[in-house]
Design a protein around this motif. Structure first.
Motif, mmCIF file in Angstrom:
data_model
loop_
_atom_site.group_PDB
_atom_site.id
_atom_site.type_symbol
_atom_site.label_atom_id
_atom_site.label_comp_id
_atom_site.label_asym_id
_atom_site.label_seq_id
_atom_site.Cartn_x
_atom_site.Cartn_y
_atom_site.Cartn_z
ATOM 1 N N LEU A 273 0.836 -1.187 0.000
ATOM 2 C CA LEU A 273 0.000 0.000 0.000
ATOM 3 C C LEU A 273 0.878 1.245 0.000
ATOM 4 O O LEU A 273 1.780 1.374 0.824
ATOM 5 C CB LEU A 273 -0.902 -0.001 1.232
ATOM 6 N N LEU A 274 0.627 2.142 -0.952
ATOM 7 C CA LEU A 274 1.386 3.378 -1.058
ATOM 8 C C LEU A 274 0.471 4.574 -0.881
ATOM 9 O O LEU A 274 -0.708 4.539 -1.224
ATOM 10 C CB LEU A 274 2.063 3.492 -2.428
ATOM 11 N N THR A 275 1.048 5.627 -0.358
ATOM 12 C CA THR A 275 0.368 6.903 -0.234
ATOM 13 C C THR A 275 1.066 7.880 -1.165
ATOM 14 O O THR A 275 2.302 7.912 -1.229
ATOM 15 C CB THR A 275 0.439 7.412 1.221
ATOM 16 N N MET A 276 0.293 8.668 -1.896
ATOM 17 C CA MET A 276 0.873 9.556 -2.885
ATOM 18 C C MET A 276 0.230 10.929 -2.800
ATOM 19 O O MET A 276 -0.988 11.050 -2.630
ATOM 20 C CB MET A 276 0.678 8.977 -4.289
ATOM 21 N N VAL A 277 1.061 11.949 -2.900
ATOM 22 C CA VAL A 277 0.585 13.311 -3.061
ATOM 23 C C VAL A 277 0.998 13.755 -4.458
ATOM 24 O O VAL A 277 2.171 13.648 -4.824
ATOM 25 C CB VAL A 277 1.180 14.256 -2.003
ATOM 26 N N GLY B 254 3.518 21.462 -19.209
ATOM 27 C CA GLY B 254 2.853 20.819 -18.093
ATOM 28 C C GLY B 254 3.595 19.606 -17.588
ATOM 29 O O GLY B 254 4.710 19.302 -18.006
ATOM 30 N N GLY B 255 2.941 18.892 -16.698
ATOM 31 C CA GLY B 255 3.543 17.681 -16.154
ATOM 32 C C GLY B 255 2.920 17.329 -14.820
ATOM 33 O O GLY B 255 1.962 17.956 -14.366
ATOM 34 N N THR B 256 3.479 16.313 -14.193
ATOM 35 C CA THR B 256 3.000 15.822 -12.910
ATOM 36 C C THR B 256 4.178 15.577 -11.989
ATOM 37 O O THR B 256 5.205 15.054 -12.417
ATOM 38 C CB THR B 256 2.218 14.509 -13.075
ATOM 39 N N MET B 257 4.034 15.962 -10.741
ATOM 40 C CA MET B 257 5.026 15.629 -9.727
ATOM 41 C C MET B 257 4.350 14.783 -8.661
ATOM 42 O O MET B 257 3.265 15.122 -8.178
ATOM 43 C CB MET B 257 5.631 16.884 -9.100
ATOM 44 N N LEU B 258 5.001 13.686 -8.307
ATOM 45 C CA LEU B 258 4.456 12.758 -7.320
ATOM 46 C C LEU B 258 5.415 12.603 -6.157
ATOM 47 O O LEU B 258 6.623 12.491 -6.344
ATOM 48 C CB LEU B 258 4.247 11.372 -7.950
ATOM 49 N N LEU B 259 4.865 12.588 -4.977
ATOM 50 C CA LEU B 259 5.613 12.272 -3.768
ATOM 51 C C LEU B 259 4.985 11.016 -3.198
ATOM 52 O O LEU B 259 3.794 11.009 -2.874
ATOM 53 C CB LEU B 259 5.528 13.427 -2.774
ATOM 54 N N THR B 260 5.748 9.930 -3.121
ATOM 55 C CA THR B 260 5.188 8.658 -2.657
ATOM 56 C C THR B 260 5.833 8.222 -1.346
ATOM 57 O O THR B 260 7.012 8.450 -1.103
ATOM 58 C CB THR B 260 5.380 7.539 -3.697
ATOM 59 N N PHE B 261 5.019 7.590 -0.509
ATOM 60 C CA PHE B 261 5.449 7.057 0.778
ATOM 61 C C PHE B 261 4.953 5.629 0.911
ATOM 62 O O PHE B 261 3.903 5.282 0.375
ATOM 63 C CB PHE B 261 4.828 7.823 1.953
ATOM 64 N N GLU C 68 0.144 19.306 2.331
ATOM 65 C CA GLU C 68 0.963 20.508 2.496
ATOM 66 C C GLU C 68 2.436 20.183 2.283
ATOM 67 O O GLU C 68 3.200 21.006 1.739
ATOM 68 C CB GLU C 68 0.742 21.115 3.880
ATOM 69 N N THR C 69 2.867 18.998 2.668
ATOM 70 C CA THR C 69 4.241 18.570 2.411
ATOM 71 C C THR C 69 4.498 18.511 0.902
ATOM 72 O O THR C 69 5.516 18.997 0.410
ATOM 73 C CB THR C 69 4.500 17.185 3.034
ATOM 74 N N GLY C 70 3.558 17.924 0.166
ATOM 75 C CA GLY C 70 3.683 17.878 -1.281
ATOM 76 C C GLY C 70 3.681 19.262 -1.896
ATOM 77 O O GLY C 70 4.422 19.538 -2.852
ATOM 78 N N ASN C 71 2.853 20.148 -1.351
ATOM 79 C CA ASN C 71 2.780 21.514 -1.849
ATOM 80 C C ASN C 71 4.111 22.244 -1.658
ATOM 81 O O ASN C 71 4.594 22.939 -2.557
ATOM 82 C CB ASN C 71 1.670 22.266 -1.122
#
Length: 201
Positions: free
Chosen positions: A61-65, A74-81, A114-117
């Protein structure tokens, strides 16, 4: 030692992401009261279909922002835990014991968003300065799923415009302990071309 893939072999690009990571680390240090820092390990490109295997996200199980950029640049940025690190970060930020309920509550989600932001804005500000073009990320949003499924959601839109992912590998540390976090940056073809043109000019 930082490593750049052959296609992205440019000291300017390395300087860009090193500066962005430094800014992000400074912001994270402030946000977490000095607990969390990060360093750039590698910038690499790979086909989208190889990203999941290369990152070895597995089926846990992963959590993603996620944050997105709209438009041609454009594009996408992901932070995964993983679950343990995501929950621990949220508990630390909220100054409360680590939650044990299966569902994430609104405060926990907000803390990770907010961490992802903070991370996303640090990276996008560095890109804005480098490209001399304003890049405005969307509000961060919280996703949770299993391994490859999480990543597939983010790559689905990307596959419409670009078949390559640009990955900035980072090491996140809490004091001296490495954390199982990942930052994944997926520029659209337009943004990727602009970066390449700037670094080869």
């Amino acid at each position: 030692m930082n490593t750049i893939s052959p296609e992205l072999n440019s000291s300017l690009l390395e300087q860009l992401f090193s500066a962005a990571t430094h800014d992000a680390s400074t912001a994270m240090c402030r946000w977490t009261n000095g607990q969390i820092t990060l360093t750039l390990d590698e910038i690499a490109e790979m086909p989208l279909e190889e990203v999941s295997t290369n990152l070895d996200l597995g089926d846990d199980l992963l959590t993603m922002v996620a944050l997105t950029l709209q438009g041609e640049l454009g594009g996408t940025m992901l932070l995964t835990f993983d679950e343990e690190n995501g929950r621990s970060l949220a508990a630390s930020l909220l100054n409360r014991p680590r939650a044990t309920t299966p569902e994430w509550n609104e405060l926990e989600r907000s803390a990770l968003n907010e961490t992802g932001n903070i991370l996303g804005c640090a990276y996008m500000n560095a890109l804005t300065r480098f490209l001399d073009a304003e890049l405005i990320p969307s509000p961060p949003y919280f996703l949770q799923d299993f391994g490859a499924s999480v990543l597939q959601q983010a790559l689905m839109t990307q596959a419409l415009t670009c078949d390559t992912a640009t990955i900035c590998r980072t090491t996140f540390r809490r004091e001296d302990q490495a954390l199982d976090w990942n930052v994944l940056f997926l520029p659209t073809q337009g943004l990727r071309d602009r970066l390449m043109n700037c670094t080869t000019a």
